[in-house]
Enzyme design. Structure first.
Site, PDB file in Angstrom:
ATOM      1  N   SER A 140       0.870  -1.236   0.000  1.00  0.00           N
ATOM      2  CA  SER A 140       0.000   0.000   0.000  1.00  0.00           C
ATOM      3  C   SER A 140       0.884   1.256   0.000  1.00  0.00           C
ATOM      4  CB  SER A 140      -0.923   0.034   1.192  1.00  0.00           C
ATOM      5  OG  SER A 140      -1.894  -1.001   1.083  1.00  0.00           O
ATOM      6  N   THR A 141       0.622   2.136  -0.865  1.00  0.00           N
ATOM      7  CA  THR A 141       1.465   3.302  -1.124  1.00  0.00           C
ATOM      8  C   THR A 141       0.609   4.367  -1.799  1.00  0.00           C
ATOM      9  OG1 THR A 141       3.354   1.825  -1.443  1.00  0.00           O
ATOM     10  CG2 THR A 141       3.584   4.023  -2.363  1.00  0.00           C
ATOM     11  N   VAL A 142       1.099   5.586  -1.922  1.00  0.00           N
ATOM     12  CA  VAL A 142       0.464   6.581  -2.785  1.00  0.00           C
ATOM     13  C   VAL A 142       1.484   7.063  -3.798  1.00  0.00           C
ATOM     14  CG1 VAL A 142      -1.281   7.302  -1.116  1.00  0.00           C
ATOM     15  CG2 VAL A 142       0.928   8.476  -1.145  1.00  0.00           C
TER      16      VAL A 142
ATOM     17  N   SER B 179       4.981   6.261   1.224  1.00  0.00           N
ATOM     18  CA  SER B 179       4.357   5.048   1.741  1.00  0.00           C
ATOM     19  C   SER B 179       4.725   4.780   3.188  1.00  0.00           C
ATOM     20  CB  SER B 179       4.799   3.846   0.898  1.00  0.00           C
ATOM     21  OG  SER B 179       4.310   2.641   1.416  1.00  0.00           O
TER      22      SER B 179
ATOM     23  N   MET C 138       1.627   2.268  -7.515  1.00  0.00           N
ATOM     24  CA  MET C 138       1.789   1.890  -6.116  1.00  0.00           C
ATOM     25  C   MET C 138       1.394   0.430  -5.911  1.00  0.00           C
ATOM     26  SD  MET C 138      -1.484   4.168  -4.889  1.00  0.00           S
ATOM     27  CE  MET C 138      -1.509   5.292  -6.284  1.00  0.00           C
TER      28      MET C 138
END
Length: 538
Positions: free
Chosen positions: A357-359, A376, A439
């Site tokens: 999970s990241t942006v 992240s 991401m």
């Protein structure tokens, strides 16, 4: 780069979303509020760097399921005809030794809690990037994030879904005092907010104001650092004030390979952007098949397996690596690895090149500056640790370390781990083509390769390149494919020895954005079907 102009509605397996074109400025993000903040900043006279930092500052509020104020960040910046990189990942606490964990009964670094955290690097990266390349006052850059934190924003659908999943996950920790602040801050009504509900955080607003007023210093050497250190000490964590106070992000030289006439750029280790480059080197020496055909996907998957096996074995903090980037990207080593690819699925093993999970978001302005920015906590909300009264959620990046003294990526105090977040960038003949990124933990390099090939090999436009069906190698011979992958090709993959699972959950296949600049200066932006993304421009 010539931008494909054929109608995506006439192309098989393409979404109904269209590429967005503009001339003067563009901001692409997986969250509409963040994209709006980027556009607001550009319209106020900020450049692409100001816009990207403004988006980075609001992301911990509007998409806390992928990042927080205690995140890491990596940034690629095209400015005045040159590409720059900044590594905003933090090291482990100095006290984070194997003996310290073993003394507490651990045989691996936990995924959650105070012992999963490294030093957060993103706030220092914001300040450093803005100072070097931005032109607005830092307070003004962060002002939209402060405003949204105080007045609230409407939660987007995908974020609501991921938030609810996280609340369910953390519910097993409710009795543990170190997680109480997470529930108080992110589930104040006893649940995750639903899509369309307004979420605000006075704590985060005050924290962002302190960060803005001190250009980030309060986070590392002021009151915010003191509160963070006090909480970790009270909960028997290892992160200290001294760890925070000594942190400085690092300017680095991006690395690249040429793929069929285009230079594909990634950040150097400790990130695994080199995985993308290694896989592309293998694929560049193989005959090109048809898109979405089993034979073509087999080659892609096998190349990716070999590259990921190598990076898992060799990549860590550069100071601890036992092989060099040049060795991993050498033509000779690529030829040796390529020769291992046959007609059937392999069980990958690392080679020796020596002799979630990241942006992600991106921006562009009319002066030619372009930014590829990724941020992240690692797994969703990260460690599940929130510093009381601040809205700071802390990463769980130390979980990327190995617990094996013989391994290059073994846990040690003051060391940066193998890192999964990777911004990408394309150039051609020394000119910028544009930023891109997807991401999603260990899916990231796999999606980079697929999107780059969609653009360069099969001439899809940015929206099509992002929306096209994807596969993901998950270990061994296991491969996941999206449900819109051609069914007959999926069956062929299975006959080649791949253990294929068809996935309906698009959130696990990466979520990305892209901006490409045409030769006449026109910008073409896209944000894909797997996210709540938005392209905003003028």
């Amino acid at each position: 780069m010539p931008l494909p102009v054929f109608d995506p509605l006439d192309h098989p397996h393409a979404s109904r979303r269209q590429v967005v074109y503009a001339r003067r400025g563009m901001a692409c993000a997986g969250n509409p509020t963040a994209a709006s903040v980027g556009l607001q900043t550009l319209l106020k006279g900020g450049n692409a760097v100001d816009a990207a930092v403004a988006m980075a500052a609001v992301m911990p509020l509007v998409e806390p399921t992928g990042n927080g104020l205690g995140s890491d960040a990596f940034v690629l910046i095209w400015k005045d005809g040159r590409l720059y990189g900044i590594n905003g990942s933090g090291p482990s606490p100095l006290a984070a030794t194997l003996d310290a964990y073993r003394a507490r009964g651990f045989t691996e670094v936990p995924a959650y809690g105070v012992l999963s955290a490294d030093v957060p690097g993103c706030v220092a990266a914001w300040a450093e990037v803005a100072k070097r390349f931005g032109r607005m006052d830092f307070k003004d850059v962060l002002a939209p994030a402060v405003d949204y934190a105080r007045r609230g924003f409407a939660v987007s659908p995908t974020v609501s879904l991921l938030w609810a999943r996280a609340e369910k996950l953390y519910s097993k920790f409710r009795a543990d005092p170190q997680f109480e602040p997470w529930f108080e801050h992110f589930a104040p009504a006893g649940r995750a907010p639903k899509a369309g509900e307004v979420f605000s955080s006075a704590d985060m607003a005050r924290t962002l104001e302190l960060i803005a007023a001190t250009e980030g210093r309060a986070f590392y050497k002021g009151v915010l650092a003191e509160r963070t250190a006090e909480f970790f000490e009270a909960k028997k964590g290892l992160l200290t004030y001294e760890d925070l106070a000594s942190y400085v992000p690092e300017w680095v030289e991006p690395i690249s390979v040429n793929y069929r006439g285009y230079d594909v750029w990634e950040m150097p280790p400790n990130g695994h952007g080199i995985t993308v480059l290694m896989a592309l080197k293998l694929l560049s020496g193989m005959p090109l098949g048809e898109r979405l055909k089993a034979e073509t996907m087999h080659q892609q998957i096998e190349a990716m397996k070999l590259a990921m096996a190598d990076t898992a074995e060799h990549v860590t903090d550069p100071a601890a690596m036992r092989v060099s980037v040049d060795e991993l990207l050498s033509d000779d080593y690529a030829a040796r690895r390529r020769a291992l690819i046959g007609p059937e699925a392999l069980l990958p093993q690392a080679g020796d090149p020596r002799g979630s999970s990241t942006v992600y978001f991106c921006t562009a302005d009319e002066e030619g500056t372009m930014v590829s920015f990724i941020q992240s906590n690692y797994r969703g909300f990260g460690s599940g640790i929130v510093i009381p009264g601040t809205g700071i959620s802390i990463n769980d990046r130390a979980n990327n370390f190995r617990f094996d003294e013989a391994h290059a990526n073994c846990l040690a105090g003051g060391k940066r781990p193998y890192h999964t977040i990777i911004p990408g960038f394309l150039t051609k003949d020394g000119a910028a083509v544009g930023p891109f990124g997807i991401m999603g933990g260990f899916m990231q390099p796999q999606a980079h390769v697929q999107v780059v090939e969609n653009l360069i090999d099969w001439h899809l436009n940015p929206q099509q390149a992002l929306d096209a069906p994807r596969w993901q190698w998950t270990g061994g011979r296991r491969v996941e494919v999206e449900a819109d992958m051609p069914a007959n090709e999926v069956l062929k993959l299975a006959r080649m020895g791949h253990e294929v699972t068809v996935k309906a959950d698009l959130t696990q296949m990466g979520r990305g954005q892209m901006i490409l600049r045409a030769e006449d200066g026109t910008l073409a932006g896209a944000t894909e079907k797997r996210t709540d993304g938005q392209v905003m421009c003028f």
